[in-house]
Structures are given as structure tokens and as C-alpha cells.
Design a protein around this motif. Structure first.
Motif, PDB file in Angstrom:
ATOM      1  N   PHE A   3       0.834  -1.189   0.000  1.00  0.00           N
ATOM      2  CA  PHE A   3       0.000   0.000   0.000  1.00  0.00           C
ATOM      3  C   PHE A   3       0.880   1.256   0.000  1.00  0.00           C
ATOM      4  N   PRO A   6      -0.383   7.115   2.818  1.00  0.00           N
ATOM      5  CA  PRO A   6      -1.311   8.258   2.735  1.00  0.00           C
ATOM      6  C   PRO A   6      -0.667   9.572   3.152  1.00  0.00           C
ATOM      7  N   ALA A  11      -0.860  10.748  -2.583  1.00  0.00           N
ATOM      8  CA  ALA A  11      -1.658   9.628  -2.090  1.00  0.00           C
ATOM      9  C   ALA A  11      -2.841  10.118  -1.257  1.00  0.00           C
ATOM     10  N   ILE A  15      -6.715   9.271  -2.157  1.00  0.00           N
ATOM     11  CA  ILE A  15      -7.540   8.459  -1.260  1.00  0.00           C
ATOM     12  C   ILE A  15      -8.739   9.240  -0.741  1.00  0.00           C
ATOM     13  N   ALA A 205      -5.423   2.539  -2.059  1.00  0.00           N
ATOM     14  CA  ALA A 205      -4.000   2.681  -1.767  1.00  0.00           C
ATOM     15  C   ALA A 205      -3.178   1.482  -2.214  1.00  0.00           C
TER      16      ALA A 205
END
Length: 316
Positions: A3, A6, A11, A15, A205
Motif C-alpha cells: 500500500f 497516505p 496519495a 484516497i 491505496a
């Protein structure tokens, strides 16, 4: 499974700020702003991320903006690097967003509340171990809140979050764990999959679901953050070294002045007279090493003339 983190702006916006992320963002905001209560029922993501977007490589980026169903604005920022005056930037962006709601001539009644949600990968508030802190306007002595909560700042400090996967309890816990630890996961844990929006966020992700261009963006951003972190660390180390050097130089200067006063006092007591200005000036020009030599030579002087001759010889 692997993944993306974040924590990078690319990212984070993919997301939480893409066209398919409305339910994810609602769950995320309800968890962190309203302690898991379903206060936000609907929202509009402003300038949503779409595939093919290129995120500019810069430190300052408001990752996601949203307009809530009650008219309130939320600005969300994920900040990895602890840069100077970051706390001022948060306040500036909050006030700017609040003030920009009105065009010239429009009445203040049109103003809607603004909430700044800031997630940091560094500690901001050393006075507390709390990892979620909520700031609003309050009266200084009695601590009652301003008439309306027009502006609010909420900070989530990831380094303070101590819980492991098996210790997660609240939905806020699970979202914070997702942001902090997603890259370390190899599967979608059942504990996180209990929240369908978090499971969906993990699927977004998933590296396997990214296009080649998006993978390049992820890599480019990670390299940029590593480089910037290295630059900041180097600057701080150089600053500390410069500070140490300045401290050494200041210490030597102070030591030299103290030795000058001590030696002049010894000379005045030896000769029972004030030292002539020309000799004082000569002594003040001596290096620390020569001052030490002068201190050892005082007992050999029988007159001010001897002292003057010694000073003249030391200049050669």
C-alpha cells in the motif's frame, strides 16, 4: 499486497479527495472532528483529484477541501516535514479560507464556519500527550466559547499515536492507524475491514491498482520528501554547529577579556601605579596565548619599562 503511504500529498488526495472518495472522506471527518458521530451526512469535494493529475512538488499544499451539507468548509492538510512557521501557515490558511467566502459588498451573514484539520508526521504540542487536539475561540479567563464556532483548528499528531493494530477501539483510532501505518501492511486486516470506508481506502491505496503514471508520481514524491527531509536535517545540523562555533568564539572572547582585566590588576598592584594607556592598548591586542605568557612573566618585571619592552617584543 503493498500500500502507498497516505502521508504523501499525492496519495492523500487520491484516497480522500477523488471523485469516488466522498463516503471515505465523510467517515474520516466524522471520526476525527466529531469523535465518530455521524454529524456530516453529505459533502462536496472541491477540486477533486482525477486520474492523470500531476501534483506539484512543493511543501505547502492544501490536500483536500470540502463543503459540508450545512455550508461549513473543511480544509485538510497532511504535513510530513516540520518546516519553520508551519503553525502560522495553518492559521493563515484558515483565516484566508474564511475571508475568501465573501465578494465585495456581500453581507457577513453569508459567512459559514471553517474547520482546519491538520495531520502532522511530527509533534507540535509538547505540553500534552494527546494526539488529537481541538482549538476554538475561548474567553481567556473563564474559558467559555465564543458565540459561534466560526473557526476551529484540529490537529492530529501521528508520532503521539501509540496504539498497535490489536489495540484499536474507536473509528478514529482505526483511521489514524491507517494514515500512519498503511505502508507496513501486507493484507487488509480484519480490524480495519470492519469499517467499509477504510477497506475501500486501502483498496485505493493498493499499489496493484495504480497506473504506471500514478506509480511514478508516488515514487517522485517519496524521493522529494526524502531529499527535503535530508536538507532540513542538514540545515539544522549546520545551524547547531554554527551555534556551537559561535559559542566557542564568544567563550574565548569572554575568557580573553577576563584575563586582560586580571593581568592589568596584577600589574597595577605590582607597580602601585596605573598602567599607561599605550601599554594597556598593547595588552588588549595580545592573543590569548600571549596573555598567558605575560601572566607568567609578571614576576620578572622590575619596572614599567620592562613591561613596555616585553609588549614591544611580543609584537615582533
Amino acid at each position: 499486497m503493498r500500500f502507498i503511504s497516505p502521508k504523501t500529498d499525492f496519495a492523500f488526495k487520491k484516497i480522500f479527495g477523488s471523485t469516488e472518495s466522498k463516503d471515505i472522506l465523510i467517515s474520516f471527518l466524522n471520526a476525527l472532528i466529531y469523535s465518530g458521530k455521524s454529524i456530516i451526512q453529505d459533502l462536496e469535494i472541491i477540486d477533486p483529484y482525477t486520474p492523470g493529475d500531476t501534483i506539484s512538488l512543493k511543501d505547502t499544499y492544501l490536500d483536500v477541501k470540502a463543503l459540508l451539507n450545512d455550508g461549513s468548509n473543511v480544509i485538510i492538510e497532511m504535513q510530513v516535514l516540520n518546516i519553520p512557521a508551519f503553525e502560522k501557515r495553518v492559521v493563515y490558511n484558515l483565516c484566508k479560507t474564511y475571508g475568501n467566502q465573501l465578494d465585495t459588498g456581500e453581507g457577513y451573514r453569508r459567512l459559514k464556519p471553517v474547520i482546519a484539520l491538520t495531520i502532522t508526521d511530527f509533534k507540535m504540542f509538547e505540553k500534552t500527550d494527546r494526539y488529537i487536539n481541538h482549538f476554538v475561540f475561548k474567553e481567556k479567563e473563564k474559558s467559555f466559547e465564543y458565540t459561534d464556532e466560526e473557526v476551529a483548528m484540529i490537529f492530529v499528531e501521528l508520532p503521539k499515536f501509540p496504539k498497535k493494530l490489536e489495540e484499536l477501539e474507536t473509528i478514529a483510532d482505526k483511521w489514524i492507524y491507517f494514515v500512519k501505518s498503511a505502508p507496513s501492511l501486507e493484507v487488509i486486516p480484519a480490524k480495519l475491514a470492519e469499517i467499509k470506508e477504510i477497506e475501500k481506502a486501502l483498496n485505493i491505496a493498493n499499489l496493484a491498482n495504480l497506473s504506471r503514471k500514478e506509480l511514478e508520481e508516488v515514487h517522485k514524491r517519496e524521493v522529494f520528501l526524502e531529499d527535503r527531509a535530508g536538507q532540513i536535517l542538514l540545515a539544522r545540523q549546520e545551524g547547531r554547529e554554527e551555534g556551537r562555533q559561535q559559542g566557542i568564539e564568544q567563550g574565548l572572547k569572554a575568557g580573553k577579556l577576563s584575563m586582560q582585566r586580571l593581568i592589568l590588576g596584577q600589574l597595577e598592584r605590582k607597580f602601585s601605579a596605573e598602567i599607561p594607556a599605550i601599554i594597556r592598548e598593547n595588552i588588549q591586542q595580545l592573543s590569548l596565548e600571549k596573555l598567558e605568557n605575560l601572566g607568567r612573566a609578571i614576576d620578572n618585571f622590575s619596572s614599567l619599562e620592562d613591561l613596555s619592552n616585553w609588549c614591544q617584543e611580543s609584537e615582533q
